[in-house]
Design an enzyme around this catalytic site. Structure first.
Site, PDB file in Angstrom:
ATOM      1  N   HIS A   1       0.955  -1.133  -0.183  1.00 23.65           N
ATOM      2  CA  HIS A   1       0.019  -0.115   0.055  1.00 23.65           C
ATOM      3  C   HIS A   1       0.899   1.139  -0.036  1.00 23.65           C
ATOM      4  CE1 HIS A   1      -3.994   1.867   1.444  1.00 23.65           C
ATOM      5  NE2 HIS A   1      -3.173   2.625   0.845  1.00 23.65           N
TER       6      HIS A   1
ATOM      7  N   HIS B   1       1.517   5.025  -2.134  1.00 23.45           N
ATOM      8  CA  HIS B   1       1.226   6.113  -3.189  1.00 23.45           C
ATOM      9  C   HIS B   1       2.531   6.644  -3.717  1.00 23.45           C
ATOM     10  CE1 HIS B   1      -3.006   6.128  -2.033  1.00 23.45           C
ATOM     11  NE2 HIS B   1      -2.331   5.887  -0.576  1.00 23.45           N
TER      12      HIS B   1
ATOM     13  N   ARG C   1       2.357   8.404  -6.519  1.00 27.66           N
ATOM     14  CA  ARG C   1       1.713   9.752  -7.130  1.00 27.66           C
ATOM     15  C   ARG C   1       2.248  10.049  -8.718  1.00 27.66           C
ATOM     16  NH1 ARG C   1      -1.376  10.496  -2.901  1.00 27.66           N
ATOM     17  NH2 ARG C   1      -0.506  11.280  -0.862  1.00 27.66           N
TER      18      ARG C   1
ATOM     19  N   ASP D   1      -8.737   3.485  -3.282  1.00 25.21           N
ATOM     20  CA  ASP D   1      -8.421   3.882  -1.982  1.00 25.21           C
ATOM     21  C   ASP D   1      -8.381   5.595  -1.769  1.00 25.21           C
ATOM     22  OD1 ASP D   1      -6.900   3.568   0.449  1.00 25.21           O
ATOM     23  OD2 ASP D   1      -5.230   4.532  -0.612  1.00 25.21           O
TER      24      ASP D   1
ATOM     25  N   HIS E   1     -10.708   0.741   1.070  1.00 23.06           N
ATOM     26  CA  HIS E   1     -10.584   1.527   2.123  1.00 23.06           C
ATOM     27  C   HIS E   1     -11.861   1.947   2.701  1.00 23.06           C
ATOM     28  CE1 HIS E   1      -9.269   6.200   3.008  1.00 23.06           C
ATOM     29  NE2 HIS E   1     -10.578   6.031   3.178  1.00 23.06           N
TER      30      HIS E   1
ATOM     31  N   HIS F   1      -5.506  -0.641   5.928  1.00 25.23           N
ATOM     32  CA  HIS F   1      -5.149   0.266   7.056  1.00 25.23           C
ATOM     33  C   HIS F   1      -6.438   0.395   7.900  1.00 25.23           C
ATOM     34  CE1 HIS F   1      -7.824   2.927   4.496  1.00 25.23           C
ATOM     35  NE2 HIS F   1      -6.604   3.278   3.779  1.00 25.23           N
TER      36      HIS F   1
ATOM     37  N   ASP G   1       0.932   2.781   3.625  1.00 24.70           N
ATOM     38  CA  ASP G   1       0.196   3.610   3.154  1.00 24.70           C
ATOM     39  C   ASP G   1       0.882   4.774   2.850  1.00 24.70           C
ATOM     40  OD1 ASP G   1      -2.031   4.997   2.182  1.00 24.70           O
ATOM     41  OD2 ASP G   1      -3.234   5.092   4.197  1.00 24.70           O
TER      42      ASP G   1
END
Lengths: 313, 428
Positions: B60, B62, B64, B152, B179, B232, B305
């Site tokens: 998990h 990001h 971007r 998510d 999520h 999460h 995350d």
């Protein structure tokens, strides 16, 4: 003695001795307001900048007059008339003001924590004049001052705070202030407008408004905002008035000499009946006068007063 | 090209064993595991006193890219992973454009191959633009390399739509990652609803905003037979619901982040925006519950995350700051300090939740030390104490609530396909 902190951001972390110092300092300040010539040279050559990101007449004028009575130069920056409306961030605005040499910055902002952020950004003392639903310490101090003046004490008093506690920075500062000074704080309002775990702050959440009012020495009535109805947090002002409005009948539950307070501006006929607002037990107008005195004390103390020199009478 | 990892304590979660062994890597695969392997003619990496594990997998993160390259890129994010001991990451689809079609999935895979310091596998969106309105082309995305599906950060509020997504994902044999947040319950909240939100005057996010959706998604997974992974987990209620669902055989797995087992809402005092994260930091009781869930196997995975933001985006009023904090470079230290050193998990259990469990959920043939497996290895020094200094991060984000925190346990080396990509904090 003086204040230990650079700023006044809230009452949560202000020691009892310093609250007493502020209240005691406000006593001679109130004398100045009563004079014909309301001016002492204490803060001559100092500048106080008030930055208001939210509409406010009472608090802004109160700070401005407090500064002027102490001979400080004052400037007011209101959102919408300055570069604030051009999207300049709070931090940039703050740095600009600091660079121009402000000695004290008074901030009103719709978001909790804004004053903390400003205080971290600039070296000058910051007075929080209300940040979101967080704190409004000068309001609580003027409430304490008013009650102490009227009752001669704070310890052991029963203080009922009625209304939208969830969104009220006044309620939070009052809870810290009154409980620190030894008063009992009771809360009552619609269940959807009561925040969680207020007992850990030292307050008592009452099961009914009657319970909160019975035997109370002080009733502090909070403004209910129409906006909260639109957000679906309570059904309507009419019902609110029925369930939580303070009228003559409800007032009878309190101690016979109970004080009626309101931080303003009032919705007459909603949270407070006109006859209660204008009744003999109401100290609402005196709160306004005392607000100037308390803010004079704060400006004086935060610019080093109480440490080096005595106030000039 | 051969590399011999010598003298370490090898933790092999697939075999469930911990033993002093040497591992020989050759041609990007694990060639041999044994004691006293010959050092002749090979590069030797001395792992004495250290733990040798399959390459860690963070399912998990990001990254971007595309769209938010100021926050992080595939290049910088995978370097952060390498420094944090992760040889593989799975990246969430909330990019711009959203990774909701095969072209974006392929783009991310290509960029990862070209620029990535470690392996990066894309997760595809469940719905087009993650708007929760119509299904994205999940089949196409699977073909292009998507390893799971998730909206998510933009939970699918329409239960009917999520049910169809689950039916579809089941057909494809991939997992739906949820999520869990009921937007009507959380609306406008900035932190956990409780004592601290009261004191700070910030709008709260009640625990039931998560619990309600965990319950809903479990019921839908139970009905559809789809594999569901709860991202999460932050509340005691979620842990309880997942435990009960597992007990009756629902195909549900769950992850917890290091910040949710290390911090509570008390950390928000002072309005440090690096504590603003979604789901929010909860209470001590919730932290205890997720630790219990980790210990008893209710929670299968530790994932970060990792959510980088620019300094400018975070340096604003708390309410205005975006949710998210960076986690890749502090994860191992927090796992070792908060879970292993305190006896919540054994080293083997911790490594299991960082390797083979996420690999199995995503269907990756990784997370094992078997001969012929990919030569992805992480070497951890469990004894070293270090202080978190964001200025030293390899990733772009500095938004960590752990600045200045003293941790024990640090990744020493990250090896991807037999190649050392990080050693002693230096990325090669």
């Amino acid at each position: 003695m003086g204040l230990s902190g650079k700023d006044l951001l809230g009452l949560q972390f202000v020691p009892v001795e310093e609250i007493k110092l502020i209240l005691n300092t406000a006593v001679p300040m109130k004398e100045i307001i009563k004079r014909q010539i309301k001016k002492v040279p204490t803060l001559r050559g100092r500048s106080v900048v008030t930055v208001f990101y939210e509409a406010s007449t009472r608090t802004r004028v109160s700070f401005e007059l407090a500064a002027k009575y102490l001979s400080a130069d004052t400037v007011n920056i209101a959102a919408g008339t300055s570069s604030v409306s051009k999207g300049e961030g709070l931090k940039d605005t703050a740095r600009t003001i600091a660079a121009m040499g402000a000695d004290v910055v008074v901030l009103r902002h719709p978001m909790a924590g804004a004053a903390d952020m400003l205080a971290r950004t600039i070296g000058a003392p910051v007075i929080n004049a209300g940040d979101g639903a967080h704190e409004h310490p000068s309001q609580a101090l003027l409430d304490l001052f008013t009650v102490r003046e009227k009752k001669g004490r704070l310890e052991g008093l029963k203080v009922a705070i009625i209304g939208d506690i969830l969104h009220s920075r006044v309620a939070r500062s009052d809870i810290w202030g009154f409980t620190k000074m030894g008063a009992e704080v009771r809360l009552s309002g619609p269940a959807t407008l009561l925040p969680q775990e207020t007992e850990r702050m030292g307050a008592i959440t009452c099961a009914s408004i009657e319970e909160a009012l019975t035997g109370a020495d002080v009733i502090n009535i909070l403004r209910i905002q129409k906006e909260r109805q639109q957000q679906g947090l309570f059904p309507g002002l009419r019902e609110y008035s029925q369930l939580f409005g303070i009228n003559k009948e409800r007032l009878k539950l309190a101690a016979p000499d109970a004080l009626v307070m309101h931080p303003g501006p009032m919705n007459r006929g909603v949270e407070i009946a006109p006859e209660v607002a204008d009744g003999v037990q109401s100290v609402i107008n005196e709160q306004v006068t005392n607000g100037v005195a308390v803010r004079m004390a704060l400006l004086y103390l935060l610019t080093g007063g109480g440490n080096q020199h005595e106030i000039t009478h | 090209m051969k590399l011999l990892i010598k003298g370490g304590t090898v933790i092999d979660p697939a075999a469930g064993k911990v033993a002093e062994k040497d591992i020989l890597l050759a041609d990007g695969k694990i060639a041999e595991t044994g004691t006293d392997l010959s050092t002749g003619g090979v590069e030797v990496l001395d792992a004495g006193g250290k733990l040798v594990a399959p390459g860690l997998i963070d399912m998990h993160v990001h990254l971007r890219e595309p769209g938010f390259e100021a926050k992080e890129t595939i290049f910088s994010g995978t370097r952060a992973a390498a420094r944090g001991g992760f040889s593989t990451v799975a990246c969430m689809p909330n990019t711009n454009p959203v990774a909701d079609n095969a072209a974006i999935i392929a783009y991310i895979k290509n960029r990862a191959r070209a620029k990535g310091a470690v392996n990066a596998f894309p997760i595809g969106a469940i719905t087009r633009e993650s708007k929760g309105e119509e299904l994205a082309e999940m089949g196409d995305m699977k073909e292009a390399g998507a390893v799971a599906f998730s909206d998510d950060g933009m939970p699918v509020m329409n239960a009917g739509l999520l049910r169809r997504a689950m039916q579809y994902a089941r057909m494809l044999g991939l997992t739906i990652i949820s999520h869990c947040e009921d937007k009507n319950l959380s609306a406008g909240g900035a932190m956990h609803e409780g004592y601290m939100s009261t004191v700070l005057g910030l709008k709260g996010i009640t625990s039931s905003a998560e619990d309600v959706m965990v319950a809903r998604d479990i019921l839908l997974a139970e009905e559809t037979g789809c594999r569901l992974h709860i991202a999460h987990v932050s509340t005691a209620g979620s842990v309880r619901l997942i435990r009960a669902a597992k007990a009756r055989g629902v195909k549900v797995t769950a992850e917890v982040t290091p910040h949710h087992f290390s911090l509570t809402a008390e950390a928000v005092a002072g309005y440090d925006t690096s504590t603003k994260v979604n789901p929010p930091l909860r209470t001590a009781a919730d932290v205890a519950a997720v630790k219990e869930g980790l210990a008893d196997g209710t929670i299968d995975v530790i994932a970060t995350d990792h959510a980088p933001h620019t300094v400018e985006e975070k340096d604003v009023e708390y309410e205005l700051a975006p949710f998210g904090l960076v986690g890749l470079e502090t994860a191992v230290g927090l796992v070792w300090t908060e879970l292993v050193a305190t006896g919540v998990l054994t080293p083997l259990q911790a490594i299991t939740k960082l390797t083979i469990n996420p690999a199995s959920i995503l269907g990756l043939s990784k997370g094992t030390l078997m001969t012929c497996a990919d030569a992805d290895i992480t070497i951890i020094d469990p004894e070293i104490s270090w202080t978190v200094e964001p200025a030293q991060f390899a990733g772009k984000g500095r938004n960590t609530p752990f600045t200045g925190r003293l941790l024990k346990g640090l990744p020493y080396a990250t090896i991807v396909s037999g190649r050392i990509v990080m050693r002693d904090g230096i990325i090669k």
